[in-house]
Design a protein around this motif. Structure first.
Motif, PDB file in Angstrom:
ATOM      1  N   THR A  71       0.855  -1.181   0.000  1.00  0.00           N
ATOM      2  CA  THR A  71       0.000   0.000   0.000  1.00  0.00           C
ATOM      3  C   THR A  71       0.888   1.226   0.000  1.00  0.00           C
ATOM      4  N   CYS A  72       0.611   2.136  -0.923  1.00  0.00           N
ATOM      5  CA  CYS A  72       1.421   3.342  -1.024  1.00  0.00           C
ATOM      6  C   CYS A  72       0.552   4.538  -1.384  1.00  0.00           C
ATOM      7  N   ASN A  73       1.127   5.708  -1.242  1.00  0.00           N
ATOM      8  CA  ASN A  73       0.480   6.924  -1.700  1.00  0.00           C
ATOM      9  C   ASN A  73       0.365   6.833  -3.219  1.00  0.00           C
ATOM     10  N   LYS A  74      -0.743   7.317  -3.760  1.00  0.00           N
ATOM     11  CA  LYS A  74      -0.961   7.238  -5.210  1.00  0.00           C
ATOM     12  C   LYS A  74       0.148   7.911  -6.006  1.00  0.00           C
ATOM     13  N   ARG A  75       0.833   8.868  -5.407  1.00  0.00           N
ATOM     14  CA  ARG A  75       1.894   9.552  -6.160  1.00  0.00           C
ATOM     15  C   ARG A  75       3.057   8.619  -6.505  1.00  0.00           C
ATOM     16  N   TYR A  76       3.162   7.479  -5.805  1.00  0.00           N
ATOM     17  CA  TYR A  76       4.215   6.509  -6.102  1.00  0.00           C
ATOM     18  C   TYR A  76       3.712   5.364  -6.992  1.00  0.00           C
ATOM     19  N   GLY A  77       2.455   5.421  -7.381  1.00  0.00           N
ATOM     20  CA  GLY A  77       1.866   4.345  -8.175  1.00  0.00           C
ATOM     21  C   GLY A  77       2.589   4.086  -9.478  1.00  0.00           C
ATOM     22  N   GLU A  78       2.890   5.138 -10.230  1.00  0.00           N
ATOM     23  CA  GLU A  78       3.584   4.961 -11.512  1.00  0.00           C
ATOM     24  C   GLU A  78       4.968   4.353 -11.321  1.00  0.00           C
ATOM     25  N   GLN A  79       5.691   4.826 -10.300  1.00  0.00           N
ATOM     26  CA  GLN A  79       7.021   4.281 -10.012  1.00  0.00           C
ATOM     27  C   GLN A  79       6.929   2.801  -9.666  1.00  0.00           C
ATOM     28  N   ALA A  80       5.944   2.458  -8.843  1.00  0.00           N
ATOM     29  CA  ALA A  80       5.783   1.065  -8.418  1.00  0.00           C
ATOM     30  C   ALA A  80       5.479   0.179  -9.628  1.00  0.00           C
ATOM     31  N   VAL A  81       4.547   0.614 -10.457  1.00  0.00           N
ATOM     32  CA  VAL A  81       4.176  -0.156 -11.640  1.00  0.00           C
ATOM     33  C   VAL A  81       5.371  -0.291 -12.583  1.00  0.00           C
ATOM     34  N   SER A  82       6.101   0.790 -12.763  1.00  0.00           N
ATOM     35  CA  SER A  82       7.274   0.764 -13.633  1.00  0.00           C
ATOM     36  C   SER A  82       8.302  -0.253 -13.138  1.00  0.00           C
ATOM     37  N   ARG A  83       8.539  -0.274 -11.836  1.00  0.00           N
ATOM     38  CA  ARG A  83       9.507  -1.209 -11.242  1.00  0.00           C
ATOM     39  C   ARG A  83       9.038  -2.651 -11.445  1.00  0.00           C
ATOM     40  N   LEU A  84       7.756  -2.905 -11.190  1.00  0.00           N
ATOM     41  CA  LEU A  84       7.226  -4.267 -11.352  1.00  0.00           C
ATOM     42  C   LEU A  84       7.278  -4.709 -12.811  1.00  0.00           C
ATOM     43  N   GLU A  85       6.872  -3.825 -13.704  1.00  0.00           N
ATOM     44  CA  GLU A  85       6.877  -4.180 -15.127  1.00  0.00           C
ATOM     45  C   GLU A  85       8.290  -4.420 -15.640  1.00  0.00           C
ATOM     46  N   SER A  86       9.250  -3.626 -15.165  1.00  0.00           N
ATOM     47  CA  SER A  86      10.635  -3.798 -15.621  1.00  0.00           C
ATOM     48  C   SER A  86      11.196  -5.151 -15.210  1.00  0.00           C
ATOM     49  N   PRO A  93      -7.621   0.983  -5.845  1.00  0.00           N
ATOM     50  CA  PRO A  93      -7.632   2.215  -5.045  1.00  0.00           C
ATOM     51  C   PRO A  93      -7.893   1.877  -3.579  1.00  0.00           C
ATOM     52  N   ALA A  94      -7.263   2.641  -2.696  1.00  0.00           N
ATOM     53  CA  ALA A  94      -7.445   2.445  -1.250  1.00  0.00           C
ATOM     54  C   ALA A  94      -7.694   3.820  -0.637  1.00  0.00           C
ATOM     55  N   GLY A  95      -8.927   4.271  -0.712  1.00  0.00           N
ATOM     56  CA  GLY A  95      -9.252   5.606  -0.220  1.00  0.00           C
ATOM     57  C   GLY A  95      -8.892   6.662  -1.249  1.00  0.00           C
ATOM     58  N   ARG A 107     -13.902  -5.168  -3.830  1.00  0.00           N
ATOM     59  CA  ARG A 107     -14.355  -3.945  -3.149  1.00  0.00           C
ATOM     60  C   ARG A 107     -13.304  -3.580  -2.109  1.00  0.00           C
ATOM     61  N   PRO A 108     -13.444  -2.433  -1.460  1.00  0.00           N
ATOM     62  CA  PRO A 108     -12.437  -2.039  -0.446  1.00  0.00           C
ATOM     63  C   PRO A 108     -12.253  -3.124   0.616  1.00  0.00           C
ATOM     64  N   LEU A 109     -11.026  -3.219   1.133  1.00  0.00           N
ATOM     65  CA  LEU A 109     -10.691  -4.283   2.090  1.00  0.00           C
ATOM     66  C   LEU A 109     -11.575  -4.277   3.331  1.00  0.00           C
ATOM     67  N   ASN A 110     -11.976  -3.090   3.779  1.00  0.00           N
ATOM     68  CA  ASN A 110     -12.810  -3.038   4.988  1.00  0.00           C
ATOM     69  C   ASN A 110     -14.237  -3.536   4.737  1.00  0.00           C
ATOM     70  N   GLN A 111     -14.560  -3.837   3.483  1.00  0.00           N
ATOM     71  CA  GLN A 111     -15.887  -4.360   3.147  1.00  0.00           C
ATOM     72  C   GLN A 111     -15.866  -5.852   2.819  1.00  0.00           C
ATOM     73  N   LEU A 112     -14.703  -6.494   2.976  1.00  0.00           N
ATOM     74  CA  LEU A 112     -14.626  -7.928   2.725  1.00  0.00           C
ATOM     75  C   LEU A 112     -15.389  -8.693   3.797  1.00  0.00           C
TER      76      LEU A 112
END
Length: 127
Positions: A33-48, A57-59, A82-87
């Motif tokens: 779980t991370c701040n959305k601002r790091y989403g692109e970096q995270a995806v880029s790292r995983l894809e590479s 999304p989490a909130g 759905r959101p984790l708190n609704q599982l």
């Protein structure tokens, strides 16, 4: 001459550690779980690195990034809709088990969520 150093955000260091553990076989699946601002970096790292992932999304400000074995992610797509708190308690239990959380703690959490826990919060690591 001074040398500028690039600071790596803590969240990205955590991601790199999770990737290391996944590659070493310590984990089969990770929930990061991370701040959305790091989403692109995270995806880029995983894809590479050719690591499959699922985003959720989490909130307003956060993003859940599930990554790891494709079989696990296929199950995540079916369970976490759905959101984790609704599982449901059952879905929550399965997710925790898939993530490798302590199974006894997951059992206690499940029973508490079902309103059936008789241990009054102190049954972890007791016989």
């Amino acid at each position: 001459m001074t040398r500028a150093t690039k600071t790596i955000p803590t969240e990205m260091k955590v991601l790199m550690n999770h990737i290391y553990e996944l590659n070493k076989g310590v984990r089969q699946m990770v929930l990061f779980t991370c701040n959305k601002r790091y989403g692109e970096q995270a995806v880029s790292r995983l894809e590479s690195q050719g690591i499959p992932y699922v985003l959720q999304p989490a909130g307003q400000k956060n993003l859940n990034v599930y990554f790891g074995r494709r079989e696990c992610l296929d199950a995540i797509r079916l369970i976490v809709t759905r959101p984790l708190n609704q599982l449901t308690p059952e879905e929550d239990f399965i997710l925790g088990a898939m993530l490798g959380y302590d199974i006894c703690a997951q059992c206690e959490r499940y029973c508490k969520r079902k309103g059936e826990c008789k241990c009054e919060g102190d049954c972890i690591n007791k016989n």
